[in-house]
Design a protein around this motif. Structure first.
Motif, PDB file in Angstrom:
ATOM      1  N   HIS A   5       0.061   3.741   8.835  1.00 62.46           N
ATOM      2  CA  HIS A   5      -0.396   5.245   8.589  1.00 62.46           C
ATOM      3  C   HIS A   5      -0.926   6.039   9.718  1.00 62.46           C
ATOM      4  O   HIS A   5      -1.227   5.601  11.020  1.00 62.46           O
ATOM      5  N   HIS A  38       2.405   0.739  -1.445  1.00 53.28           N
ATOM      6  CA  HIS A  38       1.631  -0.497  -1.235  1.00 53.28           C
ATOM      7  C   HIS A  38       1.705  -1.507  -2.421  1.00 53.28           C
ATOM      8  O   HIS A  38       1.179  -1.091  -3.683  1.00 53.28           O
ATOM      9  N   ASP A  94       3.201   6.266  -2.140  1.00 53.66           N
ATOM     10  CA  ASP A  94       1.748   5.746  -1.757  1.00 53.66           C
ATOM     11  C   ASP A  94       0.820   5.182  -2.953  1.00 53.66           C
ATOM     12  O   ASP A  94      -0.367   5.177  -2.657  1.00 53.66           O
ATOM     13  N   ARG A 125      -1.956  -2.037   9.782  1.00 56.39           N
ATOM     14  CA  ARG A 125      -2.369  -1.106   8.439  1.00 56.39           C
ATOM     15  C   ARG A 125      -2.520   0.435   8.972  1.00 56.39           C
ATOM     16  O   ARG A 125      -1.957   1.225   8.319  1.00 56.39           O
ATOM     17  N   PHE A 126      -3.541   0.573  10.048  1.00 59.33           N
ATOM     18  CA  PHE A 126      -3.685   1.820  10.621  1.00 59.33           C
ATOM     19  C   PHE A 126      -4.704   1.523  11.719  1.00 59.33           C
ATOM     20  O   PHE A 126      -5.242   0.301  11.950  1.00 59.33           O
ATOM     21  N   LEU A 180     -10.350   8.765   1.630  1.00 60.69           N
ATOM     22  CA  LEU A 180      -9.781   7.620   2.144  1.00 60.69           C
ATOM     23  C   LEU A 180     -10.747   6.436   2.608  1.00 60.69           C
ATOM     24  O   LEU A 180     -10.455   5.256   2.059  1.00 60.69           O
ATOM     25  N   GLU A 213      -4.100  11.047   8.227  1.00 63.94           N
ATOM     26  CA  GLU A 213      -4.249  11.174   6.910  1.00 63.94           C
ATOM     27  C   GLU A 213      -5.450  12.165   6.416  1.00 63.94           C
ATOM     28  O   GLU A 213      -5.367  13.032   5.519  1.00 63.94           O
ATOM     29  N   GLN A 267      -1.568  -2.949  -4.377  1.00 65.40           N
ATOM     30  CA  GLN A 267      -2.305  -1.769  -5.057  1.00 65.40           C
ATOM     31  C   GLN A 267      -2.110  -1.642  -6.628  1.00 65.40           C
ATOM     32  O   GLN A 267      -2.527  -0.463  -6.939  1.00 65.40           O
ATOM     33  N   TRP A 318     -12.795   4.942  -0.270  1.00 66.17           N
ATOM     34  CA  TRP A 318     -11.779   4.371  -1.212  1.00 66.17           C
ATOM     35  C   TRP A 318     -11.145   2.848  -0.813  1.00 66.17           C
ATOM     36  O   TRP A 318     -11.122   2.261  -1.553  1.00 66.17           O
ATOM     37  N   LEU A 319     -10.872   2.888   0.605  1.00 67.58           N
ATOM     38  CA  LEU A 319     -10.415   1.632   1.168  1.00 67.58           C
ATOM     39  C   LEU A 319     -11.473   0.636   0.865  1.00 67.58           C
ATOM     40  O   LEU A 319     -11.438  -0.538   0.333  1.00 67.58           O
TER      41      LEU A 319
END
Ligand code: GUN
Ligand code: ZN
Length: 435
Positions: A232, A79, A322, A204-205, A93, A235, A82, A96-97
Motif C-alpha cells: 500500500h 485482500h 480492495d 503490508r505497508f 484507515l 492512501e 478480509q 479500521w485496521l
C-alpha cells in the motif's frame, strides 16, 4: 488436435489504452461475433457470419443471445482474508485496521479456516467476472497455501503473497524480518510459476515493517525472476504523516520503498491517492504500477485518486476493489464509483477507458498483457458473458440505448454480479449464474 469450442454473442475487447490511441482505435467490437477457443486459448475472434463457415465439422457452438462477451476482469488489489469483514462501520484507515482488520486476519493461521474463506472468496470473484487478481493473504503462510490450492483446482491465473509485518501490529499477527523472509521463500519455491500462479512479496505497508524487514523483502524481490511486489502507498493523510515520523531520513513515503529496492516492473502499489509529482515521476520511470481502488477510497474517506495526473507520468494503472475496505467484488461497481470519483474532480471517465482499466489496463499493470487482458488470438481464454437482461432495469435501460458506448456505460453504472451470466477460465466454465 484438441477439440475447438466456439461462443457466439456480441464481443467487445480493448486493443490499447484510449489515452494513447484515441477511443475509436482502442477497442474491437463484433455485434454478432464468434470466439473460437482451442486448448484453453483464443484461436479466432471475428464476425460470426465469416467464422462459422470455416469451423471444423462438429465444433460445439454455445450461443448467448442478448449478451456481451468481454475479457475476464482483472482486480489489481484485494485482500482475501478480509472477505468476512467487508462493510465494517465507521472508521478511517488506521482505526479500521486496528478495530476490524487485525482481529479478523488472526484466524488465518488455521489452514481449515483459510481454506473455507478462500473458497468463498474465489466463488465471489468468479461470480463477479473477475478471473485474475493480485491478492493479499494474511501474515500466516498457511493462508497462502490455502489460497493457491483453491486457485490451482480451478486453473486460474492468480497472484498472491504472505503479508510481511514485524511491528506496529498485535503480537499475534507479526512475523520477524527473518521468519517473514524464510516463509515467503518457501512459498515462492512451492507456488511461483506453478500452473498459472505467481508469487508477490507482500509487505503490508511501510508502518508495519522495520527497515530490516524491508531490506530482506527487497533482497527477496530480486532473487527470483518475474516475482511481484505488492503493498500500500499514500492512501490516507494520517498514514502518510506516520510514515514521515517512522522514517524521518527518507524523502517521503515512496522513497521508503525505493530505498529498500522494492520499486520496478511488477511492483504494484495500492491507492496512491496523495502522491506528489516527484513520486508519480519515479513510479513512471521505474515501470511500477498503481491500483486505483475507488470503492475503498470513498468508503474509508481516504480521498479522490487523480487518474489523469498519475497516468500523465506514464504510470501503469489498474483497477482494484480492495475488499474488505472496498465495498464490492464487482469491477463493474468499481467502475461506477470510479466514474463518480472523476466527476467529483471535474473530470470524465469514458466507458471504453473503463473497459480498458478493468481488463487490458490491469493486465498491463501486472505485465501479463502478453497472456490475458483481451481476446486476441493466442491469449488465454479468460472471459465473461454479460447479460443484457440481467435485471428489469438493465433490460429496459439497454433497450433505450442507441450506441455501443451508451450500452457499455449503462452496464458499468448499473451492472454488478447479477450481470454476470457465465465466467470462463482458460476456456472452461468456472461460474454459471442460476437461471
Ligand atoms: N494499509 C495497510 N493495510 C491495509 C489494508 O488491509 N487495507 C487498506 N485499504 N489499506 C491498508
Ligand atoms: Zn488494501
Amino acid at each position: 488436435m484438441p477439440q475447438a469450442k466456439a461462443f457466439r454473442a456480441a464481443l467487445l475487447h480493448s486493443l490499447a489504452d484510449p489515452r494513447e490511441v484515441g477511443i475509436e482505435a482502442s477497442y474491437e467490437y463484433f455485434e454478432d461475433g464468434l470466439l473460437v477457443v482451442e486448448d484453453g486459448k483464443v484461436a479466432q475472434i471475428g464476425a460470426a457470419a465469416e467464422l462459422l463457415a470455416s469451423l471444423p465439422a462438429g465444433t460445439e457452438v454455445t450461443e448467448y443471445p442478448d449478451a456481451l462477451i468481454t475479457p475476464g476482469f482483472i482486480d489489481t488489489h484485494i485482500h482475501y482474508p478480509q472477505t468476512g469483514m467487508i462493510a465494517s462501520y465507521g472508521e478511517q484507515l488506521l482505526d479500521w485496521l486496528n478495530t476490524y482488520t487485525f482481529p479478523t486476519e488472526r484466524a488465518f493461521g488455521d489452514a481449515a479456516h483459510a481454506g473455507e474463506v478462500a473458497e468463498v472468496f474465489l466463488k465471489e470473484l468468479l461470480r463477479n467476472g473477475t478471473t485474475t487478481a493480485l491478492v493479499f493473504g494474511s501474515v500466516h503462510k498457511e493462508s497462502v497455501d490455502a489460497f493457491f490450492e483453491a486457485c490451482e483446482k480451478r486453473n486460474l491465473r492468480m497472484i498472491a503473497g504472505k503479508v510481511l509485518m514485524d511491528r506496529n501490529a498485535p503480537g499475534y499477527l507479526t512475523d520477524t524480518a527473518e521468519s517473514g523472509y524464510a516463509d515467503s521463500k518457501a512459498l515462492i519455491e512451492r507456488w511461483h510459476g506453478k500452473g498459472r500462479l505467481h508469487y508477490a512479496v507482500t509487505p503490508r505497508f511501510a508502518p508495519t515493517s522495520t527497515p530490516e524487514q524491508l531490506t530482506l523483502a527487497g533482497k527477496l524481490f530480486q532473487e527470483y525472476p518475474d516475482l511481484y511486489m505488492h503493498t500500500h502507498l499514500s492512501e490516507n493523510r494520517q498514514e502518510i504523516e506516520w510514515v514521515r515520523e517512522l522514517f524521518p531520513e527518507r524523502k517521503g513515503y515512496l522513497d521508503v520503498y525505493d530505498h529498500h529496492g522494492l520499486i520496478g516492473a511488477r511492483s504494484v502499489f495500492a491507492h496512491g491517492v496523495h502522491l506528489c509529482d516527484d513520486e508519480c515521476q519515479r513510479l513512471g520511470e521505474t515501470g511500477s504500477a498503481v491500483a486505483f481502488c475507488p470503492t475503498s477510497n470513498l468508503f474509508l474517506g481516504s480521498g479522490l485518486f487523480d487518474l489523469e495526473k498519475v497516468e500523465g507520468y506514464g504510470v501503469r494503472v489498474g483497477l482494484g476493489t480492495d475488499v474488505g475496505a472496498g465495498t464490492s467484488f464487482s469491477q463493474l461497481q468499481s467502475l461506477n464509483e470510479a466514474y463518480k470519483v472523476m466527476q467529483l474532480q471535474g473530470k470524465k471517465l469514458d466507458p471504453f477507458k473503463s473497459l480498458y482499466l478493468a481488463t487490458l489496463g490491469g493486465a498491463r499493470a501486472l505485465y501479463l498483457d502478453d497472456r490475458i487482458g483481451n481476446l486476441q488470438p493466442g491469449k488465454e481464454a479468460d472471459f465473461v458473458v454479460l447479460d443484457y437482461k440481467a435485471t428489469p432495469l438493465i433490460d429496459f435501460r439497454l433497450s433505450q440505448a442507441t450506441t455501443l458506448e451508451e450500452k457499455l456505460f449503462a452496464l458499468t453504472i448499473l451492472g454488478d454480479d447479477r450481470a454476470v451470466k457465465e465466467t470462463y477460465a482458460a476456456g472452461v466454465s468456472v461460474h454459471r449464474k442460476e437461471a
